[in-house]
Motif scaffolding. Structure first.
Motif, PDB file in Angstrom:
ATOM      1  N   ARG A  21       0.536  -1.437   0.351  1.00  0.00           N
ATOM      2  CA  ARG A  21       0.163   0.205   0.071  1.00  0.00           C
ATOM      3  C   ARG A  21       1.000   1.263  -0.094  1.00  0.00           C
ATOM      4  O   ARG A  21       0.317   2.174  -0.991  1.00  0.00           O
ATOM      5  CB  ARG A  21      -1.018  -0.240   0.949  1.00  0.00           C
ATOM      6  CG  ARG A  21      -2.603   1.095   0.634  1.00  0.00           C
ATOM      7  CD  ARG A  21      -2.825   1.480   2.404  1.00  0.00           C
ATOM      8  NE  ARG A  21      -3.384  -0.421   2.700  1.00  0.00           N
ATOM      9  CZ  ARG A  21      -5.419  -0.373   1.393  1.00  0.00           C
ATOM     10  NH1 ARG A  21      -5.397   0.610   0.629  1.00  0.00           N
ATOM     11  NH2 ARG A  21      -5.636  -1.481   2.026  1.00  0.00           N
ATOM     12  N   VAL A  48       2.382   1.613  -3.439  1.00  0.00           N
ATOM     13  CA  VAL A  48       1.258   2.247  -4.524  1.00  0.00           C
ATOM     14  C   VAL A  48       2.021   3.840  -3.982  1.00  0.00           C
ATOM     15  O   VAL A  48       1.444   4.757  -5.285  1.00  0.00           O
ATOM     16  CB  VAL A  48       0.007   1.911  -4.037  1.00  0.00           C
ATOM     17  CG1 VAL A  48      -1.142   2.855  -4.779  1.00  0.00           C
ATOM     18  CG2 VAL A  48      -0.225   0.110  -4.579  1.00  0.00           C
ATOM     19  N   GLU A  49       1.432   4.419  -2.576  1.00  0.00           N
ATOM     20  CA  GLU A  49       1.238   5.735  -2.691  1.00  0.00           C
ATOM     21  C   GLU A  49       2.710   6.435  -3.315  1.00  0.00           C
ATOM     22  O   GLU A  49       3.144   7.340  -3.610  1.00  0.00           O
ATOM     23  CB  GLU A  49       1.339   6.108  -1.384  1.00  0.00           C
ATOM     24  CG  GLU A  49      -0.320   5.545  -0.185  1.00  0.00           C
ATOM     25  CD  GLU A  49       0.125   5.567   0.457  1.00  0.00           C
ATOM     26  OE1 GLU A  49       0.992   6.268   1.699  1.00  0.00           O
ATOM     27  OE2 GLU A  49      -1.147   4.733   1.077  1.00  0.00           O
ATOM     28  N   GLU A  77      -1.695   0.649  -8.477  1.00  0.00           N
ATOM     29  CA  GLU A  77      -2.738   0.508  -7.733  1.00  0.00           C
ATOM     30  C   GLU A  77      -3.805  -0.286  -8.016  1.00  0.00           C
ATOM     31  O   GLU A  77      -4.162  -1.503  -7.380  1.00  0.00           O
ATOM     32  CB  GLU A  77      -3.669   1.436  -7.707  1.00  0.00           C
ATOM     33  CG  GLU A  77      -4.471   1.412  -6.738  1.00  0.00           C
ATOM     34  CD  GLU A  77      -5.180   2.823  -6.754  1.00  0.00           C
ATOM     35  OE1 GLU A  77      -5.513   4.028  -5.302  1.00  0.00           O
ATOM     36  OE2 GLU A  77      -5.326   3.409  -7.609  1.00  0.00           O
TER      37      GLU A  77
END
Length: 469
Positions: A294, A297-298, A304
C-alpha cells in the motif's frame, strides 16, 4: 480443473467497497467474510431449469465440455461467450466470436456490463444472471499444526482458520510479513489443502531473478526472441497449469511488467516473450512480499490496480516477537524434526527456554530454526542447546563487565530487567557472530539470516567495530 469462488478479505473500509467484492469485518467477533458469487439459470432451451453457481473471475459458456457451463444446444458455439469479473465495475459479458451471436436483454453485443436479473441469449438458449453474496464466519482453528505450520497463539490460529476457509477456493492471496515469518509455508499450505494439491506448485522469486530475465521466467519465451534464447521455454504460468503459482517478493517486480501480470490475473491468458500466440492458463496465484505494498502504491512504485487485484485475500504473517507464546512449541517442533532418528530428542533447560522467549528474533521463525539446527550440529549440551544464548564451549567467555550486567536490580521493573538482559544477549551474540564470520558483515548477516542493514544498525547501537574482534 474446475474453477472455484474468488473472495476478497480486506480491512473494513466503506470507501474501498467498490474495489473489492468482499470485506472482512473485524469490528465483530468472530470476523465475517462476504463471498460474492453469481448464478446462471437456464430459462429457455434444452437444459431449462439448470442452475450453475460460479465464483471464478472468468466464466465461459458454450457447447464444449471444458466450459464452466456446458450446454447441449446445437445452436450454441463451442465457446460461445464469457463473463469476466471486473473489480471496479462488476461483471462484463463478452462474445467470443460465436456463430449466432450473444444477446443481452434482446440486444446483440460484443461486450457489455451485466445488471442483476439480465437475460443472456446464446442460440436457442436463454440464461438469467443473478449475482449474490454469502456471509460466512471465520473462526480461529482448533489446530496447532496445519501443513508445515506450527503455532498455538491467537494470531496463528486465526490465520489457520482463514486458510482452512479459502484453501478450497481459487481466491488470489497476498501474504505480507517480515523476512523469515513463514510466508512460503502459508503459500504451500494453501496449495496442499486445495483441490489443486496434486498439480504443480511453481515458485518464482521476483527478487532473485534479474530484471531482464524475470519476464521470461514468468511468461516463457520463443526461440530467438532475445540474445541467449536458444530454445523455446515455458514460463512459470504455463508450468503451473491446473496448479498454483507462488510469486515471492512480488514487491520487487518492475513497473513495466506489472500490466502483463495484471492481464494474466484478470484474463487468465498470456503470450510468451517474442510470441504472438495467446494461451489460456488455469492457475491459482498466491503472492508474498516483505514490503508494504500500500505504501509502495502511494510512492508510485506499484500499480494500484494490480495491488487491489492481488489483495483479494490478504494475510499478514506476524513476526515471532509478536507471537512469543509460540516459541516453545516451535522449538519442540524443530527439535523433533532436526534431531537424527537414531538419537534422542534433547530437552531444553528452563533458563534456555526463557532466553529464547526473551529474544526479539529479527530473523523470525527462520532464525529460530537456524539456531536450533546449528546447536544440534555442534553437539551442544541439551541443557544449553541454543549456542548464542548459552555459555557454550565454542563461545569465548564474556568479559566480566558484561557478566555483571546479568545481576538483578531490585529498583527496576520486570520490563526494565528484561530490556537489560536483551541488550546483554544482543551484544554477546553480535560479537560471537562476527568472530565466527571473521569480521565479514555480509557473511555474518547471511549466517544469522538477518538483513544486512539491520545488522549494521545493531553494530552501531552497541558501538561494535568488526575489525576489533
Amino acid at each position: 480443473m474446475a474453477r472455484e469462488l474468488t473472495l476478497a478479505v480486506v480491512a473494513s473500509d466503506p470507501e474501498m467497497d467498490h474495489l473489492t467484492g468482499t470485506r472482512i469485518q473485524r469490528d465483530v467477533k468472530p470476523p465475517t467474510v462476504n463471498l460474492r458469487r453469481c448464478k446462471l439459470v437456464v430459462i429457455k432451451g434444452p437444459q431449462r431449469g439448470t442452475e450453475c453457481v460460479i465464483s471464478a473471475d472468468v466464466i465461459r459458456v458454450g457447447k464444449a465440455d471444458d466450459n464452466d457451463l456446458a450446454v447441449t444446444d446445437e445452436t450454441v458455439s463451442r465457446v460461445h461467450f464469457e463473463i469476466v469479473r471486473d473489480y471496479n465495475k462488476g461483471y462484463l459479458l463478452r462474445d467470443l466470436g460465436s456463430t449466432n451471436g450473444t444477446f443481452l436483454d434482446g440486444a446483440e453485443i460484443k461486450e457489455a456490463y451485466i445488471r442483476a436479473g439480465s437475460v443472456i441469449s446464446a442460440g436457442a438458449t436463454e440464461l438469467k444472471f443473478t449475482p449474490f453474496e454469502e456471509r460466512i464466519e471465520i473462526l480461529p482453528s482448533e489446530k496447532e499444526l496445519l501443513g508445515e505450520m506450527v503455532g498455538r497463539s491467537s494470531q496463528v490460529r486465526e490465520i489457520f482458520g482463514l486458510i482452512e476457509r479459502i484453501a478450497p477456493t481459487d481466491a488470489t492471496v497476498l501474504i505480507e510479513g517480515e523476512t523469515g515469518t513463514g510466508k512460503d509455508m502459508i503459500a504451500r499450505t494453501i496449495h496442499t489443502l486445495s483441490p489443486r494439491k496434486d498439480q504443480p506448485f511453481i515458485v518464482v522469486d521476483c527478487g532473485a531473478v534479474s530484471g531482464t530475465l524475470i519476464e521470461s521466467e514468468l511468461f516463457g519465451h520463443e526461440k530467438g526472441s532475445f540474445t541467449g534464447a536458444v530454445s523455446t521455454r515455458q514460463g512459470a504460468f504455463e508450468l503451473a497449469s491446473d496448479g498454483t503459482v507462488f510469486l515471492d517478493e512480488l514487491g520487487e517486480l518492475a513497473l513495466d511488467l506489472q500490466p502483463k501480470l495484471l492481464r494474466v490475473l484478470e484474463q487468465r491468458e498470456l503470450r510468451r516473450v517474442g510470441g504472438s500466440k495467446t494461451m489460456k492458463v488455469d492457475i491459482r496465484v498466491v503472492a508474498a512480499t516483505r514490503k508494504d505494498l500500500r505504501s509502495e502504491v502511494e510512492k508510485g512504485k506499484f500499480r494500484e490496480d494490480l495491488y487491489f487485484r492481488l489483495n483479494v485475500v490478504p494475510i499478514v504473517a506476524p513476526s515471532l516477537r509478536d507471537r512469543r507464546d509460540d516459541v516453545p512449541i516451535l522449538v519442540q517442533h524443530f527439535l523433533r524434526k532436526l534431531t537424527p532418528s537414531e538419537k534422542e530428542v534433547p530437552r531444553l533447560s528452563d533458563n534456555t527456554m526463557a532466553a529464547l522467549m526473551a529474544h526479539d528474533w529479527p530473523g523470525n521463525v527462520r532464525e529460530l530454526r537456524n539456531v536450533i539446527e546449528r546447536a544440534l550440529a555442534l553437539g551442544s549440551d541439551p541443557g544449553r542447546l541454543v549456542a548464542p544464548l548459552g555459555d557454550q564451549p565454542f563461545l569465548r567467555p564474556p568479559p566480566k563487565t558484561e557478566a555483571a550486567e546479568l545481576s538483578f536490580d531490585a529498583e527496576l521493573s520486570f520490563r526494565e530487567q528484561k530490556e537489560r538482559w536483551n541488550e546483554h544477549f544482543e551484544r554477546r551474540y553480535l560479537r560471537w557472530l562476527l568472530r565466527r564470520a571473521e569480521g565479514n558483515i555480509s557473511k555474518a548477516a547471511r549466517d544469522a539470516d538477518m538483513d544486512r542493514k539491520y545488522l549494521h544498525k545493531l553494530l552501531k547501537k552497541y558501538d561494535i567495530d568488526p575489525t576489533d574482534l
